[in-house]
Design a protein around this motif. Structure first.
Motif, mmCIF file in Angstrom:
data_model
loop_
_atom_site.group_PDB
_atom_site.id
_atom_site.type_symbol
_atom_site.label_atom_id
_atom_site.label_comp_id
_atom_site.label_asym_id
_atom_site.label_seq_id
_atom_site.Cartn_x
_atom_site.Cartn_y
_atom_site.Cartn_z
ATOM 1 N N CYS A 79 0.823 -1.215 0.000
ATOM 2 C CA CYS A 79 0.000 0.000 0.000
ATOM 3 C C CYS A 79 0.855 1.263 0.000
ATOM 4 O O CYS A 79 0.572 2.219 -0.732
ATOM 5 C CB CYS A 79 -0.935 -0.004 1.209
ATOM 6 N N THR A 80 1.904 1.268 0.803
ATOM 7 C CA THR A 80 2.790 2.433 0.873
ATOM 8 C C THR A 80 3.482 2.673 -0.470
ATOM 9 O O THR A 80 3.495 3.798 -0.981
ATOM 10 C CB THR A 80 3.829 2.249 1.989
ATOM 11 N N VAL A 81 4.053 1.617 -1.035
ATOM 12 C CA VAL A 81 4.751 1.752 -2.316
ATOM 13 C C VAL A 81 3.773 2.121 -3.425
ATOM 14 O O VAL A 81 4.092 2.928 -4.298
ATOM 15 C CB VAL A 81 5.536 0.464 -2.658
ATOM 16 N N PHE A 82 2.574 1.577 -3.383
ATOM 17 C CA PHE A 82 1.547 1.922 -4.373
ATOM 18 C C PHE A 82 1.300 3.430 -4.379
ATOM 19 O O PHE A 82 1.386 4.078 -5.430
ATOM 20 C CB PHE A 82 0.248 1.161 -4.071
ATOM 21 N N LEU A 83 1.018 3.996 -3.214
ATOM 22 C CA LEU A 83 0.729 5.428 -3.129
ATOM 23 C C LEU A 83 1.952 6.280 -3.439
ATOM 24 O O LEU A 83 1.871 7.269 -4.184
ATOM 25 C CB LEU A 83 0.177 5.768 -1.745
ATOM 26 N N MET A 84 3.093 5.902 -2.868
ATOM 27 C CA MET A 84 4.304 6.696 -3.092
ATOM 28 C C MET A 84 4.738 6.655 -4.552
ATOM 29 O O MET A 84 5.166 7.673 -5.109
ATOM 30 C CB MET A 84 5.437 6.201 -2.194
ATOM 31 N N SER A 85 4.642 5.497 -5.188
ATOM 32 C CA SER A 85 5.100 5.378 -6.578
ATOM 33 C C SER A 85 4.248 6.210 -7.525
ATOM 34 O O SER A 85 4.750 6.704 -8.536
ATOM 35 C CB SER A 85 5.133 3.916 -7.014
ATOM 36 N N ILE A 86 2.981 6.376 -7.200
ATOM 37 C CA ILE A 86 2.115 7.231 -8.030
ATOM 38 C C ILE A 86 2.666 8.653 -8.033
ATOM 39 O O ILE A 86 2.871 9.259 -9.090
ATOM 40 C CB ILE A 86 0.660 7.191 -7.525
ATOM 41 N N LEU A 87 2.923 9.178 -6.850
ATOM 42 C CA LEU A 87 3.423 10.555 -6.743
ATOM 43 C C LEU A 87 4.854 10.692 -7.253
ATOM 44 O O LEU A 87 5.187 11.640 -7.976
ATOM 45 C CB LEU A 87 3.341 11.029 -5.291
ATOM 46 N N LEU A 88 5.714 9.744 -6.886
ATOM 47 C CA LEU A 88 7.129 9.880 -7.235
ATOM 48 C C LEU A 88 7.419 9.588 -8.704
ATOM 49 O O LEU A 88 8.457 10.026 -9.209
ATOM 50 C CB LEU A 88 7.982 9.014 -6.318
ATOM 51 N N THR A 89 6.540 8.887 -9.401
ATOM 52 C CA THR A 89 6.722 8.718 -10.840
ATOM 53 C C THR A 89 6.683 10.080 -11.520
ATOM 54 O O THR A 89 7.436 10.336 -12.460
ATOM 55 C CB THR A 89 5.643 7.775 -11.419
ATOM 56 N N TYR A 142 1.718 12.513 -19.116
ATOM 57 C CA TYR A 142 1.340 11.880 -20.392
ATOM 58 C C TYR A 142 1.797 10.419 -20.448
ATOM 59 O O TYR A 142 1.088 9.573 -20.981
ATOM 60 C CB TYR A 142 1.955 12.616 -21.585
ATOM 61 N N ASN A 143 2.972 10.132 -19.932
ATOM 62 C CA ASN A 143 3.541 8.786 -20.013
ATOM 63 C C ASN A 143 3.362 7.980 -18.723
ATOM 64 O O ASN A 143 3.987 6.926 -18.569
ATOM 65 C CB ASN A 143 5.042 8.878 -20.336
ATOM 66 N N PHE A 144 2.515 8.458 -17.833
ATOM 67 C CA PHE A 144 2.363 7.846 -16.519
ATOM 68 C C PHE A 144 2.059 6.351 -16.590
ATOM 69 O O PHE A 144 2.704 5.544 -15.929
ATOM 70 C CB PHE A 144 1.274 8.560 -15.711
ATOM 71 N N PHE A 145 1.087 5.963 -17.383
ATOM 72 C CA PHE A 145 0.659 4.565 -17.402
ATOM 73 C C PHE A 145 1.656 3.643 -18.096
ATOM 74 O O PHE A 145 1.566 2.430 -17.973
ATOM 75 C CB PHE A 145 -0.740 4.427 -18.003
ATOM 76 N N TYR A 146 2.629 4.206 -18.794
ATOM 77 C CA TYR A 146 3.708 3.406 -19.369
ATOM 78 C C TYR A 146 4.839 3.208 -18.365
ATOM 79 O O TYR A 146 5.491 2.172 -18.338
ATOM 80 C CB TYR A 146 4.272 4.070 -20.630
ATOM 81 N N LYS A 147 5.088 4.233 -17.556
ATOM 82 C CA LYS A 147 6.251 4.211 -16.665
ATOM 83 C C LYS A 147 5.929 3.763 -15.245
ATOM 84 O O LYS A 147 6.770 3.154 -14.589
ATOM 85 C CB LYS A 147 6.906 5.587 -16.637
#
Length: 165
Positions: A94-104, A121-126
């Protein structure tokens, strides 16, 4: 018992715990993602290391912002009586899920040195790759090391208390 021995008990220990995890994570995840983006060579690695302090600051801020939502989400997935390992894995997920969204997004802005729409724009690829890298580093490297340090700290504290008695 594992909760008591391997996890922080107070704010000082929580600060140490977060510092260990964040330093290990930033020094592994940021260069790895950068190398996947640009290429695996010493120049790219060096450029990634140049921005690591700024990424680390953003990681600390994002940890503080996502801690309570991640705990809430963990509570929705797992029961209180579930095992220590189940709690750790789900909370890390859960932590990595939320953090990775913002930090991407934020990490890309810091890495390129400007705010652009490119990471959005490239969020769902990266993001899936970034999430997988971050989760693997957290679950197999950073978290176990931080929990080991906590366990050793608590063992030393208990020996001091026993010697005083």
């Amino acid at each position: 018992m594992e909760f008591y021995m391997k996890l922080p008990r107070n704010k000082k220990e929580m600060t140490i715990f977060i510092a260990i995890i964040s330093v290990i994570s930033v020094y592994i995840i940021a260069p790895l993602i950068t190398c996947f983006e640009i290429g695996f060579n010493i120049t790219v690695w060096g450029e990634a290391m140049r921005v690591v302090p700024f990424i680390w600051i953003s990681v600390i801020i994002v940890v503080l912002l996502t801690h309570k939502p991640a705990d809430w989400l963990t509570g929705k997935i797992i029961k209180k009586e579930d095992s220590f390992n189940a709690h750790i894995i789900v909370n890390t997920l859960c932590t990595v899920f939320l953090m990775s969204i913002l930090l991407t997004i934020i990490g890309t802005w810091i890495g390129v040195g400007k705010i652009t729409m490119e990471p959005i724009y490239n969020f769902f690829y990266k993001w899936p790759r970034n999430f997988a890298i971050a989760f693997a580093v957290e679950i197999f490297i950073a978290q176990p090391i931080a929990r080991f340090v906590m366990k050793k700290m608590h063992e030393v504290q208990e020996k001091v208390v026993q010697n005083e008695c």
